[in-house]
Design a protein around this motif. Structure first.
Motif, PDB file in Angstrom:
ATOM      1  N   ARG A 112      50.271  30.365  39.143  1.00  0.00           N
ATOM      2  CA  ARG A 112      49.835  28.974  39.284  1.00  0.00           C
ATOM      3  C   ARG A 112      49.256  28.720  40.676  1.00  0.00           C
ATOM      4  O   ARG A 112      49.113  27.580  41.106  1.00  0.00           O
ATOM      5  CB  ARG A 112      50.981  27.999  39.004  1.00  0.00           C
ATOM      6  N   ASP A 113      48.892  29.778  41.386  1.00  0.00           N
ATOM      7  CA  ASP A 113      48.448  29.641  42.781  1.00  0.00           C
ATOM      8  C   ASP A 113      46.933  29.860  42.846  1.00  0.00           C
ATOM      9  O   ASP A 113      46.444  30.991  42.740  1.00  0.00           O
ATOM     10  CB  ASP A 113      49.189  30.682  43.629  1.00  0.00           C
ATOM     11  N   GLU A 114      46.217  28.768  43.027  1.00  0.00           N
ATOM     12  CA  GLU A 114      44.752  28.838  43.015  1.00  0.00           C
ATOM     13  C   GLU A 114      44.213  29.723  44.151  1.00  0.00           C
ATOM     14  O   GLU A 114      43.144  30.323  44.024  1.00  0.00           O
ATOM     15  CB  GLU A 114      44.172  27.410  43.093  1.00  0.00           C
ATOM     16  N   SER A 115      44.982  29.838  45.247  1.00  0.00           N
ATOM     17  CA  SER A 115      44.496  30.680  46.352  1.00  0.00           C
ATOM     18  C   SER A 115      44.491  32.176  45.943  1.00  0.00           C
ATOM     19  O   SER A 115      43.707  32.962  46.466  1.00  0.00           O
ATOM     20  CB  SER A 115      45.336  30.464  47.614  1.00  0.00           C
ATOM     21  N   ILE A 116      45.350  32.535  44.994  1.00  0.00           N
ATOM     22  CA  ILE A 116      45.339  33.922  44.480  1.00  0.00           C
ATOM     23  C   ILE A 116      44.072  34.141  43.640  1.00  0.00           C
ATOM     24  O   ILE A 116      43.410  35.177  43.734  1.00  0.00           O
ATOM     25  CB  ILE A 116      46.596  34.187  43.617  1.00  0.00           C
ATOM     26  N   HIS A 117      43.756  33.151  42.834  1.00  0.00           N
ATOM     27  CA  HIS A 117      42.537  33.224  42.024  1.00  0.00           C
ATOM     28  C   HIS A 117      41.320  33.433  42.935  1.00  0.00           C
ATOM     29  O   HIS A 117      40.478  34.303  42.677  1.00  0.00           O
ATOM     30  CB  HIS A 117      42.415  31.928  41.208  1.00  0.00           C
ATOM     31  N   ARG A 118      41.270  32.673  44.028  1.00  0.00           N
ATOM     32  CA  ARG A 118      40.131  32.806  44.955  1.00  0.00           C
ATOM     33  C   ARG A 118      40.131  34.179  45.624  1.00  0.00           C
ATOM     34  O   ARG A 118      39.083  34.800  45.796  1.00  0.00           O
ATOM     35  CB  ARG A 118      40.190  31.697  46.022  1.00  0.00           C
ATOM     36  N   MET A 119      41.326  34.673  45.984  1.00  0.00           N
ATOM     37  CA  MET A 119      41.404  35.997  46.614  1.00  0.00           C
ATOM     38  C   MET A 119      40.862  37.075  45.661  1.00  0.00           C
ATOM     39  O   MET A 119      40.132  37.984  46.084  1.00  0.00           O
ATOM     40  CB  MET A 119      42.855  36.330  46.990  1.00  0.00           C
ATOM     41  N   VAL A 120      41.208  36.956  44.374  1.00  0.00           N
ATOM     42  CA  VAL A 120      40.726  37.939  43.393  1.00  0.00           C
ATOM     43  C   VAL A 120      39.205  37.887  43.317  1.00  0.00           C
ATOM     44  O   VAL A 120      38.530  38.930  43.340  1.00  0.00           O
ATOM     45  CB  VAL A 120      41.373  37.687  42.009  1.00  0.00           C
ATOM     46  N   LEU A 121      38.649  36.669  43.259  1.00  0.00           N
ATOM     47  CA  LEU A 121      37.187  36.542  43.194  1.00  0.00           C
ATOM     48  C   LEU A 121      36.535  37.124  44.452  1.00  0.00           C
ATOM     49  O   LEU A 121      35.508  37.817  44.358  1.00  0.00           O
ATOM     50  CB  LEU A 121      36.789  35.068  43.018  1.00  0.00           C
ATOM     51  N   ASP A 122      37.136  36.880  45.607  1.00  0.00           N
ATOM     52  CA  ASP A 122      36.589  37.411  46.864  1.00  0.00           C
ATOM     53  C   ASP A 122      36.625  38.943  46.869  1.00  0.00           C
ATOM     54  O   ASP A 122      35.656  39.595  47.269  1.00  0.00           O
ATOM     55  CB  ASP A 122      37.393  36.899  48.071  1.00  0.00           C
ATOM     56  N   ASN A 148      51.464  31.387  30.623  1.00  0.00           N
ATOM     57  CA  ASN A 148      50.624  30.215  30.385  1.00  0.00           C
ATOM     58  C   ASN A 148      50.290  29.463  31.661  1.00  0.00           C
ATOM     59  O   ASN A 148      49.688  28.384  31.615  1.00  0.00           O
ATOM     60  CB  ASN A 148      51.300  29.268  29.380  1.00  0.00           C
ATOM     61  N   GLY A 149      50.651  30.017  32.813  1.00  0.00           N
ATOM     62  CA  GLY A 149      50.243  29.410  34.072  1.00  0.00           C
ATOM     63  C   GLY A 149      48.721  29.397  34.171  1.00  0.00           C
ATOM     64  O   GLY A 149      48.059  30.294  33.632  1.00  0.00           O
ATOM     65  N   PRO A 150      48.168  28.388  34.852  1.00  0.00           N
ATOM     66  CA  PRO A 150      46.706  28.237  34.861  1.00  0.00           C
ATOM     67  C   PRO A 150      45.971  29.445  35.459  1.00  0.00           C
ATOM     68  O   PRO A 150      44.894  29.807  34.964  1.00  0.00           O
ATOM     69  CB  PRO A 150      46.469  26.969  35.690  1.00  0.00           C
ATOM     70  N   VAL A 151      46.532  30.071  36.476  1.00  0.00           N
ATOM     71  CA  VAL A 151      45.830  31.207  37.092  1.00  0.00           C
ATOM     72  C   VAL A 151      45.950  32.450  36.198  1.00  0.00           C
ATOM     73  O   VAL A 151      45.002  33.237  36.083  1.00  0.00           O
ATOM     74  CB  VAL A 151      46.348  31.455  38.523  1.00  0.00           C
ATOM     75  N   ALA A 152      47.086  32.598  35.525  1.00  0.00           N
ATOM     76  CA  ALA A 152      47.207  33.709  34.568  1.00  0.00           C
ATOM     77  C   ALA A 152      46.148  33.577  33.473  1.00  0.00           C
ATOM     78  O   ALA A 152      45.476  34.556  33.112  1.00  0.00           O
ATOM     79  CB  ALA A 152      48.615  33.733  33.959  1.00  0.00           C
ATOM     80  N   ALA A 153      45.979  32.359  32.970  1.00  0.00           N
ATOM     81  CA  ALA A 153      44.984  32.132  31.910  1.00  0.00           C
ATOM     82  C   ALA A 153      43.572  32.402  32.430  1.00  0.00           C
ATOM     83  O   ALA A 153      42.768  33.075  31.770  1.00  0.00           O
ATOM     84  CB  ALA A 153      45.107  30.692  31.388  1.00  0.00           C
ATOM     85  N   SER A 154      43.266  31.890  33.630  1.00  0.00           N
ATOM     86  CA  SER A 154      41.920  32.092  34.198  1.00  0.00           C
ATOM     87  C   SER A 154      41.629  33.574  34.403  1.00  0.00           C
ATOM     88  O   SER A 154      40.520  34.047  34.134  1.00  0.00           O
ATOM     89  CB  SER A 154      41.789  31.406  35.559  1.00  0.00           C
ATOM     90  N   LEU A 155      42.622  34.309  34.914  1.00  0.00           N
ATOM     91  CA  LEU A 155      42.383  35.723  35.204  1.00  0.00           C
ATOM     92  C   LEU A 155      42.208  36.538  33.921  1.00  0.00           C
ATOM     93  O   LEU A 155      41.427  37.492  33.889  1.00  0.00           O
ATOM     94  CB  LEU A 155      43.513  36.290  36.068  1.00  0.00           C
ATOM     95  N   MET A 156      42.901  36.162  32.855  1.00  0.00           N
ATOM     96  CA  MET A 156      42.697  36.870  31.584  1.00  0.00           C
ATOM     97  C   MET A 156      41.273  36.635  31.072  1.00  0.00           C
ATOM     98  O   MET A 156      40.606  37.553  30.591  1.00  0.00           O
ATOM     99  CB  MET A 156      43.727  36.420  30.543  1.00  0.00           C
ATOM    100  N   ARG A 157      40.807  35.386  31.195  1.00  0.00           N
ATOM    101  CA  ARG A 157      39.420  35.103  30.753  1.00  0.00           C
ATOM    102  C   ARG A 157      38.416  35.847  31.625  1.00  0.00           C
ATOM    103  O   ARG A 157      37.436  36.413  31.132  1.00  0.00           O
ATOM    104  CB  ARG A 157      39.160  33.590  30.783  1.00  0.00           C
ATOM    105  N   LEU A 158      38.681  35.856  32.921  1.00  0.00           N
ATOM    106  CA  LEU A 158      37.796  36.565  33.854  1.00  0.00           C
ATOM    107  C   LEU A 158      37.747  38.064  33.504  1.00  0.00           C
ATOM    108  O   LEU A 158      36.678  38.683  33.508  1.00  0.00           O
ATOM    109  CB  LEU A 158      38.331  36.384  35.277  1.00  0.00           C
TER     110      LEU A 158
END
Ligand SMILES: [Zn+2]
Length: 300
Positions: A112-122, A148-158
């Motif tokens: 659920r940590d959006e900063s992790i999502h950004r780190m992955v994209l970077d 079902n956390g938002p970052v888990a869901a985003s990363l699976m789609r990514l």
């Protein structure tokens, strides 16, 4: 008639010897792919840790490892492996994955940590000296519902959109939840299930998930119930692996330095039970299945 009976007895003795074959088989001697390798900060320490690059490279070479999924906390360890000319010269292929953790705290909040999502994209944008990142993970979910956390869901789609593999240390319920986030509902995403259910999901449940998700792969480190007497496969796991010889891979899981210290013994343990399988199945689990995931050639 006598002669015929003697022949039949001879055949019976052969059949018995056949039954005992796995315990006495020679160990597998071909190349290994380590599909769950960490080169964490406490091992590497920016070159000043107890296991600098020449040390881990020597261990991989002595173990006959010719390819690795590299993922490290921090990602610096993976970048170091990917940039190493010694590793390349040794004929070891580095398949880099983006780790989600900057520190131990991130294990329990990344989903659920959006900063992790950004780190992955970077990190994906940055890539490595060995080429683009090929996957995301390892990540952990200690409670299935956090899938079902938002970052888990985003990363699976990514992962599905960019055709990245995923290395996930999760339970069987979380596999279904993670897969449900993708547009294909898990039909096209390559998910490597770290430990194939470390909590001990029954073999029948593992088989059900393999059938449901055609690109799900099981990684076998720390899998409870996998090996029995003499370090050979337990009967139910031997059956499962022979039913799906193209769906399993091996890993060291060097999550702590003690695993580096026993690296060669861990790999020798795999070679022991691989030697009890038909050679094509052994070769698949040892190398071909992982190589196919990432389009790698067979080492000379
Ligand atoms: Zn791990």
């Amino acid at each position: 008639m006598m002669r015929r009976r003697a022949l039949l007895q001879g055949a019976g003795a052969l059949a018995l010897a056949g039954g005992a074959w796995p315990a006495r088989a020679a160990a597998y001697t071909g190349p290994l792919f380590d599909a769950h390798l960490h080169y964490n900060d406490e091992a590497w320490g920016q070159g000043a840790g107890p296991h600098p690059l020449p040390d881990v490279l020597g261990r991989m070479q002595r173990a006959g490892v010719r390819g690795i999924i590299a993922n490290s906390r921090t990602n610096d360890g993976t970048h170091a492996l990917a940039a190493s000319s010694q590793v390349r010269a040794a004929g070891i292929t580095v398949v880099p994955f983006v780790r989600l953790y900057r520190n131990r705290d991130d294990y329990s909040s990344w989903f659920r940590d959006e900063s992790i999502h950004r780190m992955v994209l970077d990190e994906l944008a940055r890539g490595t000296a060995a080429g683009p990142f090929r996957g995301i993970g390892e990540f952990h979910l200690y409670e299935s519902a956090n899938a079902n956390g938002p970052v888990a869901a985003s990363l699976m789609r990514l992962a599905e959109e960019r055709q990245l593999a995923v290395l996930a240390h999760v339970d069987d319920a979380a596999i279904d939840l993670l897969m449900a986030h993708t547009a294909s509902r898990g039909q096209s995403v390559r998910l490597v299930w770290a430990h194939t259910g470390i909590g001990g999901s029954p073999v029948e449940r593992v088989a059900q998930l393999l059938a449901r998700y055609p690109r799900l792969m099981g990684e076998l480190s720390y899998r409870p119930g996998l090996t029995c007497d003499g370090g050979m496969l337990c009967p139910e796991w031997r059956r499962l692996l022979l039913q799906h010889p193209d769906r399993f891979v091996l890993g060291s899981d060097t999550w702590i330095n003690a695993r580096w210290q026993s690296y060669e013994a861990l790999m020798a343990g795999y070679r022991t039970w691989l030697g009890g399988l038909p050679s094509e199945a052994a070769r698949g689990i040892a190398w071909d299945n992982a190589a196919r995931l990432f389009g790698l050639p067979t080492p000379a």
